[in-house]
Design an enzyme around this catalytic site. Sequence first.
Site, PDB file in Angstrom:
ATOM      1  N   HIS A  54      -2.824  -8.500 -12.602  1.00 14.82           N
ATOM      2  CA  HIS A  54      -3.925  -8.783 -13.357  1.00 14.82           C
ATOM      3  C   HIS A  54      -4.016 -10.439 -13.315  1.00 14.82           C
ATOM      4  O   HIS A  54      -5.211 -10.947 -13.684  1.00 14.82           O
ATOM      5  CB  HIS A  54      -3.513  -8.381 -14.826  1.00 14.82           C
ATOM      6  CG  HIS A  54      -3.450  -7.043 -15.185  1.00 14.82           C
ATOM      7  ND1 HIS A  54      -4.500  -6.261 -14.661  1.00 14.82           N
ATOM      8  CD2 HIS A  54      -2.741  -6.061 -15.655  1.00 14.82           C
ATOM      9  CE1 HIS A  54      -4.311  -5.003 -14.980  1.00 14.82           C
ATOM     10  NE2 HIS A  54      -3.011  -5.046 -15.564  1.00 14.82           N
ATOM     11  N   GLU A 103      -0.013   7.234   9.312  1.00 14.13           N
ATOM     12  CA  GLU A 103       1.251   6.366   8.773  1.00 14.13           C
ATOM     13  C   GLU A 103       2.634   6.679   8.698  1.00 14.13           C
ATOM     14  O   GLU A 103       3.227   6.071   8.230  1.00 14.13           O
ATOM     15  CB  GLU A 103       0.750   6.091   7.281  1.00 14.13           C
ATOM     16  CG  GLU A 103       0.510   7.462   6.252  1.00 14.13           C
ATOM     17  CD  GLU A 103      -0.251   7.179   5.110  1.00 14.13           C
ATOM     18  OE1 GLU A 103      -0.088   5.959   4.508  1.00 14.13           O
ATOM     19  OE2 GLU A 103      -0.926   7.968   4.511  1.00 14.13           O
ATOM     20  N   ASP A 159       2.271   1.416   5.557  1.00 10.05           N
ATOM     21  CA  ASP A 159       3.511   2.413   5.663  1.00 10.05           C
ATOM     22  C   ASP A 159       3.946   2.576   7.050  1.00 10.05           C
ATOM     23  O   ASP A 159       5.140   2.540   7.298  1.00 10.05           O
ATOM     24  CB  ASP A 159       2.744   3.776   4.975  1.00 10.05           C
ATOM     25  CG  ASP A 159       2.897   3.786   3.540  1.00 10.05           C
ATOM     26  OD1 ASP A 159       3.917   2.950   2.996  1.00 10.05           O
ATOM     27  OD2 ASP A 159       2.661   4.602   2.781  1.00 10.05           O
ATOM     28  N   CYS A 161      -6.948   0.790   8.108  1.00  7.50           N
ATOM     29  CA  CYS A 161      -7.349   0.400   6.666  1.00  7.50           C
ATOM     30  C   CYS A 161      -6.106  -0.327   6.143  1.00  7.50           C
ATOM     31  O   CYS A 161      -6.344  -0.507   4.909  1.00  7.50           O
ATOM     32  CB  CYS A 161      -7.806   1.717   5.964  1.00  7.50           C
ATOM     33  SG  CYS A 161      -6.402   2.910   5.885  1.00  7.50           S
TER      34      CYS A 161
END
Length: 592
Positions: free
Chosen positions: A198, A443, A467, A514
């Site tokens: 946040h 991955e 990963d 990605c």
Amino acid sequence: MSENPQEERTLTGIPASPGVAHGPAFVFLHSELDVPAYTIETDQFDHEIDRFEKALIATRKEIQKIRVEIADNLGEAEAQIFDAHQLVLEDKALIDETIRELRDTGFNIEHCFQAVAQRYIDFFDSIDDDYLKERASDIRDVARRLLHTLLGQAFDTMITFSEDRIFVAEDITPSDTANLDQGRVLGLITDKGGHTSHSVIMARSLGIPAVVGLHDATDQIDPGDDVIIDGYDGIVIIHPTAETLFKYGKLKDKRKSIVDTFSKTIPLPSQTADGREFILSANVESAQDIDLVNRNGARGIGLFRTEGIFLKSNSFPSEEEQYQDYRAVVEGAQGRMVTIRTLDLGGDKSLKHGVGIHHIHEENPFMGFRAIRFCLQYTNLFKEQLRAILRASAHGRVRIMYPMISGIEELKRANELLEDAKQDLEKRGEAHSKDLPVGTMIEIPSAAYTTDILAEHCSFFSIGTNDLIQYLMAADRLNDQIAHLYQPSHPAVLRTIRTIVDNAKKRNLNVSVCGEMASDPLYTGLLMGLGIDELSITPALLPEVKYLVRTIHFDDTLALAKKAMDMDTAAEIRTELNNFRKERLKDLMDWE
């Protein structure tokens, strides 16, 4: 602290929000909340439950008030953070478990709620997903607020400054954000946090520089210390010298000029200097990200993470709810391809019932019951998601992608369930794409080295480098003690990517990346030379990567990849990649 506290010192963290800022530090530390523990007579249990329910109602009203203020001051996207907080307070399982804790232990309701909340915080902290780890911050923030209410203590204390300051904290919660004198914040530094925290959302919304994940900034920085934040490179300088101040003054101007230059590529084609097309897509979490995707010129959406849709609900979202969310993203893409990844979470109860329940403990959640493994066990829930994605495909161009595939059996089974979902829609007369392209994320090493087999049962691959690297190197990417072993430039990583690409090309399959490697311009030329067709990138970083692509001749990327593949160490390869990038950008980035 050094012996000379005025000596210039440099700290390094995660670059979270770009920009350079300079000013005095304001160090904010949360005071520890003293929650008493005492036994309650059985005949007083109902009274304790009544106190708990009234505190829940009061806290919900507080959060709703804050939500309205945040929406007015920062915008609707930031205000939606507090929707997740309301869901925590409304979660029936959370409430029931707290009451059960009261009846089982006989302790006061404050103590029971704190114990239950801490279990959920520990669970989310243990998940191998940066986005989900940050959700522990939501629960922690809500718990603090509710406990203040139960204890009759004021919570809404405005954090004010007498002058503009660099805000330094262990972490910053949504409630802190609401209470912060935002107009006085020059920049943000936190010990904790990652790219999805946040604090990062707030910093980017306010357009202020931020560096997070510094671990001990609150110990190293004293109130009033003169501080520079470099949000581009993740650097914090304490007590900068006159020479450093001069350098960063020039750097600030130079960086803005560079960003403006990158931005000029947004409307231009994504192609190399010799005219070879290269696809640059964006990673998104929700429909709220579409505007940023459009503004930064993405060719499409290479990764739509569906996890957020599940987390925002206090129960497993229905097919209709999922359909509406997926449709919003697909329509927002305006005819461009949207690659929707199926659920990439673990822990069946957290998904079926929300955050407020007991969770299955796993000794190693990194390799546990998650992603496609969860979906293939809970097939009814999986088919709901598949039907929702298929229905959304009637509104634009959609591809579907399975995460955490380890071998052909899982891929075949997932495809069987996809066919079942299509038949369900046929029977219902629901519109959907009949030939939806299906892909799999690569991955896991077992998938990487059987891509020749997997390629016969899907139409594209997307390499999830985050990963894949940690599994190849047996190095937890979130463990600071072995962070040096997590090396994207390691020869094993390059050879694995080359193997995936070679197997894919034999079947004419498109291969994208990605993971974080895709968003890092250091690896752009290398990935192109290794045969990658598409990069899916954090939207804000698209202009820089596109600019670099447009400076490169494709034959040069082939030569770079060949040279890197012949090298023995990650350090050698990284140096070569850095030299390649600098050479292409030397006129623009001669300050480096």
